[in-house]
Scaffold this motif. Structure first.
Motif, PDB file in Angstrom:
ATOM      1  N   VAL A  55       2.766  18.900  -5.740  1.00 26.55           N
ATOM      2  CA  VAL A  55       2.999  17.459  -5.803  1.00 26.55           C
ATOM      3  C   VAL A  55       1.696  16.775  -5.409  1.00 26.55           C
ATOM      4  CG1 VAL A  55       4.330  15.505  -4.950  1.00 26.55           C
ATOM      5  CG2 VAL A  55       5.428  17.742  -5.222  1.00 26.55           C
ATOM      6  N   VAL A  56       1.197  15.934  -6.283  1.00 27.26           N
ATOM      7  CA  VAL A  56      -0.037  15.183  -6.037  1.00 27.26           C
ATOM      8  C   VAL A  56       0.339  13.749  -5.686  1.00 27.26           C
ATOM      9  CG1 VAL A  56      -2.173  14.318  -7.073  1.00 27.26           C
ATOM     10  CG2 VAL A  56      -1.371  16.641  -7.586  1.00 27.26           C
ATOM     11  N   PHE A  57      -0.296  13.210  -4.660  1.00 26.32           N
ATOM     12  CA  PHE A  57       0.006  11.848  -4.211  1.00 26.32           C
ATOM     13  C   PHE A  57      -1.109  10.893  -4.609  1.00 26.32           C
ATOM     14  CE2 PHE A  57       2.427  14.640  -1.496  1.00 26.32           C
ATOM     15  CZ  PHE A  57       3.672  14.039  -1.493  1.00 26.32           C
ATOM     16  N   GLU A  58      -0.691   9.853  -5.292  1.00 25.93           N
ATOM     17  CA  GLU A  58      -1.590   8.789  -5.709  1.00 25.93           C
ATOM     18  C   GLU A  58      -1.402   7.618  -4.749  1.00 25.93           C
ATOM     19  OE1 GLU A  58      -1.283   5.841  -9.468  1.00 25.93           O
ATOM     20  OE2 GLU A  58      -1.340   7.980  -9.949  1.00 25.93           O
ATOM     21  N   VAL A  67      -4.940  11.039  -3.221  1.00 26.47           N
ATOM     22  CA  VAL A  67      -5.111  10.894  -1.777  1.00 26.47           C
ATOM     23  C   VAL A  67      -4.699  12.159  -1.033  1.00 26.47           C
ATOM     24  CG1 VAL A  67      -2.837   9.913  -1.292  1.00 26.47           C
ATOM     25  CG2 VAL A  67      -4.808   9.224   0.089  1.00 26.47           C
ATOM     26  N   GLY A  68      -3.890  13.023  -1.682  1.00 24.81           N
ATOM     27  CA  GLY A  68      -3.463  14.268  -1.057  1.00 24.81           C
ATOM     28  C   GLY A  68      -2.577  15.069  -1.987  1.00 24.81           C
ATOM     29  N   HIS A  69      -2.278  16.297  -1.577  1.00 22.49           N
ATOM     30  CA  HIS A  69      -1.413  17.157  -2.398  1.00 22.49           C
ATOM     31  C   HIS A  69      -0.788  18.233  -1.521  1.00 22.49           C
ATOM     32  CE1 HIS A  69      -4.552  20.322  -2.346  1.00 22.49           C
ATOM     33  NE2 HIS A  69      -5.385  19.303  -2.417  1.00 22.49           N
ATOM     34  N   PHE A  75       0.916  -1.155   0.000  1.00 17.11           N
ATOM     35  CA  PHE A  75       0.000   0.000   0.000  1.00 17.11           C
ATOM     36  C   PHE A  75       0.940   1.185   0.000  1.00 17.11           C
ATOM     37  CE2 PHE A  75      -1.942   3.339   2.543  1.00 17.11           C
ATOM     38  CZ  PHE A  75      -3.301   3.295   2.309  1.00 17.11           C
ATOM     39  N   TRP A  76       1.051   1.886  -1.122  1.00 15.82           N
ATOM     40  CA  TRP A  76       2.128   2.860  -1.212  1.00 15.82           C
ATOM     41  C   TRP A  76       1.672   4.166  -1.842  1.00 15.82           C
ATOM     42  CZ3 TRP A  76       1.656  -1.498  -4.214  1.00 15.82           C
ATOM     43  CH2 TRP A  76       1.716  -1.372  -5.591  1.00 15.82           C
ATOM     44  N   LEU A  77       2.445   5.201  -1.565  1.00 14.06           N
ATOM     45  CA  LEU A  77       2.213   6.537  -2.099  1.00 14.06           C
ATOM     46  C   LEU A  77       3.101   6.759  -3.311  1.00 14.06           C
ATOM     47  CD1 LEU A  77       2.254   8.542   1.263  1.00 14.06           C
ATOM     48  CD2 LEU A  77       0.231   7.986  -0.104  1.00 14.06           C
ATOM     49  N   VAL A  78       2.500   7.254  -4.388  1.00 13.93           N
ATOM     50  CA  VAL A  78       3.262   7.613  -5.584  1.00 13.93           C
ATOM     51  C   VAL A  78       3.156   9.118  -5.773  1.00 13.93           C
ATOM     52  CG1 VAL A  78       3.505   7.331  -8.072  1.00 13.93           C
ATOM     53  CG2 VAL A  78       2.831   5.374  -6.659  1.00 13.93           C
ATOM     54  N   GLN A 119      -4.790   1.858  -8.554  1.00 12.23           N
ATOM     55  CA  GLN A 119      -4.979   3.147  -7.904  1.00 12.23           C
ATOM     56  C   GLN A 119      -6.274   3.134  -7.105  1.00 12.23           C
ATOM     57  OE1 GLN A 119      -4.872   6.584 -10.440  1.00 12.23           O
ATOM     58  NE2 GLN A 119      -5.097   8.022  -8.741  1.00 12.23           N
ATOM     59  N   SER A 120      -6.186   3.605  -5.870  1.00 14.93           N
ATOM     60  CA  SER A 120      -7.358   3.674  -5.004  1.00 14.93           C
ATOM     61  C   SER A 120      -7.663   5.124  -4.683  1.00 14.93           C
ATOM     62  CB  SER A 120      -7.115   2.913  -3.698  1.00 14.93           C
ATOM     63  OG  SER A 120      -8.173   3.134  -2.781  1.00 14.93           O
ATOM     64  N   PRO A 121      -8.933   5.536  -4.696  1.00 20.63           N
ATOM     65  CA  PRO A 121      -9.276   6.888  -4.248  1.00 20.63           C
ATOM     66  C   PRO A 121      -9.111   6.992  -2.738  1.00 20.63           C
ATOM     67  CG  PRO A 121     -11.256   5.628  -4.631  1.00 20.63           C
ATOM     68  CD  PRO A 121     -10.113   4.760  -5.083  1.00 20.63           C
ATOM     69  N   ARG A 122      -9.251   8.175  -2.239  1.00 20.21           N
ATOM     70  CA  ARG A 122      -9.202   8.384  -0.788  1.00 20.21           C
ATOM     71  C   ARG A 122     -10.571   8.009  -0.208  1.00 20.21           C
ATOM     72  NH1 ARG A 122      -6.406  13.226   2.627  1.00 20.21           N
ATOM     73  NH2 ARG A 122      -7.646  13.073   4.522  1.00 20.21           N
ATOM     74  N   LEU A 123     -10.679   6.780   0.267  1.00 20.43           N
ATOM     75  CA  LEU A 123     -11.939   6.274   0.786  1.00 20.43           C
ATOM     76  C   LEU A 123     -12.319   6.976   2.093  1.00 20.43           C
ATOM     77  CD1 LEU A 123     -11.349   2.468   0.164  1.00 20.43           C
ATOM     78  CD2 LEU A 123     -12.552   4.096  -1.313  1.00 20.43           C
ATOM     79  N   LYS A 124     -13.596   7.031   2.362  1.00 22.91           N
ATOM     80  CA  LYS A 124     -14.090   7.680   3.572  1.00 22.91           C
ATOM     81  C   LYS A 124     -13.513   6.985   4.805  1.00 22.91           C
ATOM     82  CE  LYS A 124     -18.357   9.142   5.870  1.00 22.91           C
ATOM     83  NZ  LYS A 124     -19.840   9.111   5.829  1.00 22.91           N
TER      84      LYS A 124
END
Length: 258
Positions: free
Chosen positions: A27-30, A72-74, A12-15, A41-46
Motif C-alpha cells: 500500500v503506497v500513501f500519497e 509519502v510512505g509505503h 492535509f490528508w493521506l490517500v 499531491q505533495s512529495p515528502r518534503l525534508k
C-alpha cells in the motif's frame, strides 16, 4: 506553490493505494494538500515527518518512506482487519494578512480565536501561526475491519465509531474527536467524498467530542478539522493542530460507487 496559497489550506490528508486490499499487498500513501478534493499531491518534503506509524493485529510498526519521494510512505499488509496508519508532522510557522486570517477563522468555525481577536481589537493585525498536522488513514484488509477504532495517540485525532464495512445509508456515520486523548467539544468537522463534484457535509462535536454525519454515498471519505489556541512562543500568536482521517466506507444497503 505548495508553500504559498496551499500553506494556508488546512486539509492535509493521506490517500492509500489501495484503501481496500488483501494480505501481503503493498500500500503506497500519497499526501494531498488543499481546501478540498482532489487537492494537490505533495512529495515528502525534508523534515516534514515527525513520526509515521501503522497498527494492525500484529502490533505497531514504522511506515517506511524517505524525504524527497513522491509517495509519502509505503507498507506491506500483514494481517486481515484494519491497518490504521497515522502521521505526525513537525511544526511550521506561517503569517497571513489580517483579512486572510479572519476568513480562515470563519471558514473553519474557529469561533474562540475569532472572538479573542475581536475582544482585544486585533482584527486588523496579521495572524502569526504555528501549525502541525495529524493525518490518519484506515486500510481494510481481506474484507475485514477489526481494529478500525484504533487510537494512535495523535495530539488531535479522529476515532471512527461506526464500522466502515457495515454502514447503513439510513444511519449516520459516527466519529469522536480527541485532543490529547480527551473529547473535544464544539468543534467543526467537515466530511468530503472523493467524487466529481465533491460532496461535503459538516457537523459540530457534542460534549463528548462526537459527531454523527449523514453521508450521502459510499466511497473514500475525508474527515477534517482544525483546533487553535493562543501561543506563548516568541514570534507566534496562535498554535493550531490540523487533523484528518481518510477511510473507504461501504454502504450495506447500496451498491458501491463505480
Amino acid at each position: 506553490m505548495l508553500l504559498t496559497p496551499l500553506a494556508s489550506a488546512h486539509e492535509f490528508w493521506l490517500v492509500p493505494h489501495d484503501a481496500v486490499t488483501g494480505v501481503d499487498q503493498q500500500v503506497v500513501f500519497e499526501l494531498r494538500i488543499g481546501p478540498t478534493w482532489p487537492g494537490v499531491q505533495s512529495p515528502r518534503l525534508k523534515n516534514l515527518v515527525d513520526w509515521f506509524k501503522a497498527v494492525d493485529a500484529q502490533g505497531m510498526r514504522t511506515v517506511d518512506g524517505r524525504d524527497g519521494a513522491l509517495s509519502v510512505g509505503h507498507l506491506h499488509t500483514r494481517a486481515p482487519g484494519a491497518t490504521v496508519v497515522a502521521m505526525r508532522t513537525h511544526p511550521t510557522r506561517i503569517s497571513l494578512s489580517a483579512s486572510e486570517f479572519n476568513q480562515y477563522l470563519e471558514d473553519e468555525g474557529l469561533k474562540n480565536a475569532l472572538a479573542l481577536r475581536k475582544r482585544y481589537d486585533l482584527m486588523q493585525t496579521q495572524g502569526r501561526e504555528q501549525y502541525s498536522r495529524c493525518a490518519k488513514s484506515i486500510v481494510l484488509v481481506d474484507g475485514r475491519s477489526e481494529g478500525f477504532d484504533q487510537v494512535m495517540d495523535l495530539p488531535l485525532e479522529f476515532v471512527a465509531h461506526t464500522d466502515p464495512l457495515k454502514f447503513q445509508s439510513r444511519e449516520k456515520f459516527q466519529l469522536q474527536l480527541l485532543l490529547h486523548g480527551e473529547p473535544l467539544a464544539d468543534t467543526l468537522v467537515k466530511a468530503q467524498l472523493k467524487s466529481d463534484p465533491v460532496k461535503e457535509v459538516t457537523a459540530v462535536t457534542d460534549a463528548q467530542g462526537r459527531v454523527a454525519l449523514p453521508l450521502t454515498d459510499p466511497g473514500l471519505w475525508l474527515f477534517s478539522t482544525v483546533h487553535m489556541e493562543p501561543s506563548g512562543e516568541d514570534g507566534v500568536d496562535w498554535e493550531s493542530l490540523w487533523a484528518s482521517l481518510t477511510v473507504n466506507i461501504s454502504f450495506q444497503d447500496r451498491s458501491p460507487l463505480q
